[in-house]
Design a protein around this motif. Structure first.
Motif, PDB file in Angstrom:
ATOM      1  N   SER A   7       0.833  -1.204   0.000  1.00  0.00           N
ATOM      2  CA  SER A   7       0.000   0.000   0.000  1.00  0.00           C
ATOM      3  C   SER A   7       0.866   1.252   0.000  1.00  0.00           C
ATOM      4  N   TRP A   8       1.994   1.199   0.713  1.00  0.00           N
ATOM      5  CA  TRP A   8       2.947   2.316   0.670  1.00  0.00           C
ATOM      6  C   TRP A   8       3.471   2.514  -0.744  1.00  0.00           C
ATOM      7  N   GLN A   9       3.793   1.420  -1.427  1.00  0.00           N
ATOM      8  CA  GLN A   9       4.266   1.541  -2.813  1.00  0.00           C
ATOM      9  C   GLN A   9       3.255   2.300  -3.664  1.00  0.00           C
ATOM     10  N   VAL A  10       2.003   1.896  -3.544  1.00  0.00           N
ATOM     11  CA  VAL A  10       0.946   2.504  -4.374  1.00  0.00           C
ATOM     12  C   VAL A  10       0.711   3.958  -3.977  1.00  0.00           C
ATOM     13  N   ALA A  11       0.653   4.222  -2.680  1.00  0.00           N
ATOM     14  CA  ALA A  11       0.329   5.565  -2.201  1.00  0.00           C
ATOM     15  C   ALA A  11       1.408   6.579  -2.535  1.00  0.00           C
ATOM     16  N   THR A  12       2.648   6.146  -2.635  1.00  0.00           N
ATOM     17  CA  THR A  12       3.762   7.074  -2.866  1.00  0.00           C
ATOM     18  C   THR A  12       4.330   6.976  -4.274  1.00  0.00           C
ATOM     19  N   LEU A  13       3.706   6.177  -5.129  1.00  0.00           N
ATOM     20  CA  LEU A  13       4.221   5.978  -6.482  1.00  0.00           C
ATOM     21  C   LEU A  13       4.062   7.237  -7.325  1.00  0.00           C
ATOM     22  N   ASP A  14       5.132   7.623  -7.997  1.00  0.00           N
ATOM     23  CA  ASP A  14       5.105   8.722  -8.963  1.00  0.00           C
ATOM     24  C   ASP A  14       5.550   8.159 -10.304  1.00  0.00           C
ATOM     25  N   ILE A  15       4.603   7.893 -11.171  1.00  0.00           N
ATOM     26  CA  ILE A  15       4.920   7.228 -12.440  1.00  0.00           C
ATOM     27  C   ILE A  15       5.714   8.121 -13.393  1.00  0.00           C
ATOM     28  N   ASP A  17       8.445   9.695 -12.345  1.00  0.00           N
ATOM     29  CA  ASP A  17       9.786   9.746 -11.778  1.00  0.00           C
ATOM     30  C   ASP A  17      10.413   8.349 -11.833  1.00  0.00           C
ATOM     31  N   PRO A  18      11.332   8.092 -12.770  1.00  0.00           N
ATOM     32  CA  PRO A  18      11.935   6.756 -12.882  1.00  0.00           C
ATOM     33  C   PRO A  18      12.620   6.290 -11.602  1.00  0.00           C
ATOM     34  N   ALA A  19      13.276   7.198 -10.886  1.00  0.00           N
ATOM     35  CA  ALA A  19      13.947   6.814  -9.642  1.00  0.00           C
ATOM     36  C   ALA A  19      12.936   6.357  -8.598  1.00  0.00           C
ATOM     37  N   ASN A  20      11.801   7.043  -8.538  1.00  0.00           N
ATOM     38  CA  ASN A  20      10.731   6.649  -7.628  1.00  0.00           C
ATOM     39  C   ASN A  20      10.220   5.257  -7.983  1.00  0.00           C
ATOM     40  N   CYS A  21      10.012   4.995  -9.261  1.00  0.00           N
ATOM     41  CA  CYS A  21       9.522   3.690  -9.709  1.00  0.00           C
ATOM     42  C   CYS A  21      10.524   2.587  -9.378  1.00  0.00           C
ATOM     43  N   LEU A  22      11.802   2.845  -9.621  1.00  0.00           N
ATOM     44  CA  LEU A  22      12.825   1.828  -9.374  1.00  0.00           C
ATOM     45  C   LEU A  22      12.912   1.487  -7.887  1.00  0.00           C
ATOM     46  N   ARG A  23      12.821   2.513  -7.040  1.00  0.00           N
ATOM     47  CA  ARG A  23      12.899   2.252  -5.599  1.00  0.00           C
ATOM     48  C   ARG A  23      11.731   1.400  -5.132  1.00  0.00           C
ATOM     49  N   ARG A  24      10.536   1.677  -5.603  1.00  0.00           N
ATOM     50  CA  ARG A  24       9.376   0.905  -5.183  1.00  0.00           C
ATOM     51  C   ARG A  24       9.416  -0.507  -5.759  1.00  0.00           C
ATOM     52  N   PHE A  25       9.901  -0.637  -6.966  1.00  0.00           N
ATOM     53  CA  PHE A  25      10.094  -1.985  -7.517  1.00  0.00           C
ATOM     54  C   PHE A  25      11.058  -2.792  -6.652  1.00  0.00           C
ATOM     55  N   ARG A  26      12.189  -2.223  -6.327  1.00  0.00           N
ATOM     56  CA  ARG A  26      13.198  -2.935  -5.534  1.00  0.00           C
ATOM     57  C   ARG A  26      12.711  -3.259  -4.131  1.00  0.00           C
ATOM     58  N   SER A  27      11.788  -2.460  -3.606  1.00  0.00           N
ATOM     59  CA  SER A  27      11.309  -2.687  -2.243  1.00  0.00           C
ATOM     60  C   SER A  27      10.512  -3.979  -2.127  1.00  0.00           C
ATOM     61  N   ASN A  28      10.188  -4.606  -3.250  1.00  0.00           N
ATOM     62  CA  ASN A  28       9.453  -5.866  -3.182  1.00  0.00           C
ATOM     63  C   ASN A  28      10.296  -7.006  -2.622  1.00  0.00           C
ATOM     64  N   ARG A  29      11.604  -6.800  -2.529  1.00  0.00           N
ATOM     65  CA  ARG A  29      12.422  -7.774  -1.817  1.00  0.00           C
ATOM     66  C   ARG A  29      12.003  -7.837  -0.340  1.00  0.00           C
ATOM     67  N   ASP A  30      11.583  -6.704   0.229  1.00  0.00           N
ATOM     68  CA  ASP A  30      11.098  -6.682   1.605  1.00  0.00           C
ATOM     69  C   ASP A  30       9.807  -7.499   1.740  1.00  0.00           C
TER      70      ASP A  30
END
Length: 320
Positions: free
Chosen positions: A275-283, A285-298
């Protein structure tokens, strides 16, 4: 001093971390092939591995086993990293002409000239043989089930040329381990594994849609399909929906397998993270997208730890 200048001038992959171990520590002659196999960007291997670990652990929870089979965990880890490397090299070979025309991928080893297409195919085969050696350690049902996934794996690089939903094809291929881990323990397929697999497919569709927003302008120019382009400004709603369905299916898998409260709490926690990924996603901003993608390891780690604790509770219950 001369070595330092050479290292700085050496080509690197655009979306790899500047501090990644390959570019810092690996022998120079190995670096192009390690980059080809994404060893400088291991997040994909982790995302391939976690469904295997989840499925194995869920099967052991269902069997009321007190500890994970550490040999299988290690085998799945080696297999995931090897098959991720093989799949990436194959994908890069098929996409080499497209990658050369996309800003983020033009620095990959084949389009940048670090590795020849023929050498990439050889690397694909070598890594696949490592994966086969791992696979042969399991039962025959698991071996043939794993081999059956190769058709989807082979089709995936072509999906974006014919459908706006290549992320779905990726999800079907990338999460086969959610079936394989269960059969490695049980020797057959059961509904908990099917529910887990379906949830993992939706999870991949969600996080890879986020990832695809990094390339949407180039993809549009090249006529390549993706869910990022297809849903556009509705991406946040779409990703939220598939993440929500993924969580429901994971909870269903746990219920069917007889998991305990701790597993359901871990899924609830990862749903909050998604839900944090979705709520803070900025499509935009590539850096924002990459960080949220990588956070799926958590996400992967939290569910796995929940299953490990679940097994431990069974052991403590047996002592009382």
């Amino acid at each position: 001093m001369g070595t330092e200048v050479s290292s700085q001038s050496e080509p690197r992959v655009a979306d790899a971390s500047p501090s990644n171990w390959v570019d810092r520590w690996a022998p120079i002659a190995w670096r192009p092939y390690l980059r080809l196999g994404r060893f400088d960007r291991p997040i994909g291997a982790w995302l391939l591995l976690f469904p295997c670990w989840w499925s194995q652990s869920l099967a052991q929870v269902a069997s009321r086993e007190p500890f994970p089979n550490f040999r299988y965990l290690l085998l799945f880890a080696v297999g995931a990293f090897a098959m991720r490397a093989s799949g990436c090299a194959y994908n890069d070979y098929i996409d080499r002409h497209i990658d050369a025309r996309v800003r983020r991928t033009a620095s990959r080893p084949i389009p940048s000239g670090q590795v020849t297409p023929e050498a990439a195919l050889a690397f694909t085969a070598i890594m696949a043989l490592v994966g086969l050696a791992v696979l042969l350690q399991f039962n025959w049902f698991t071996i043939w089930l794993s081999i059956s996934s190769l058709l989807i794996v082979a089709i995936y690089p072509f999906a974006k040329r014919v459908t706006p939903y290549p992320q779905l094809v990726l999800g079907l291929a990338f999460n086969w381990g959610a079936l394989v881990g269960w059969t490695a323990i049980k020797g057959s397929l059961d509904w908990p594994a099917v529910a887990l697999y379906a949830g993992c497919v939706l999870w991949t569709v969600g996080y890879d849609t986020i990832y695809a927003h990094q390339d949407k302008e180039d993809d549009a120019l090249l006529g390549i399909g993706s869910t990022a382009l297809h849903f556009g400004d509705d991406t946040i709603s779409f990703v939220g929906a598939v993440y929500g369905l993924a969580g429901i299916l994971w909870l269903t898998a746990g219920a069917l397998a007889g998991a305990h409260l701790v597993f359901f709490l871990s899924v609830t926690l990862v749903f909050l993270q998604m839900s944090w990924q979705v709520a803070t996603l900025d499509i935009r901003d590539p850096a924002n997208c990459l960080r949220r993608f990588r956070s799926n390891r958590d996400v992967g780690l939290a569910v796995f730890l929940g299953l490990i604790v679940d097994m431990g509770l069974s052991w403590f219950a047996g002592l009382s």
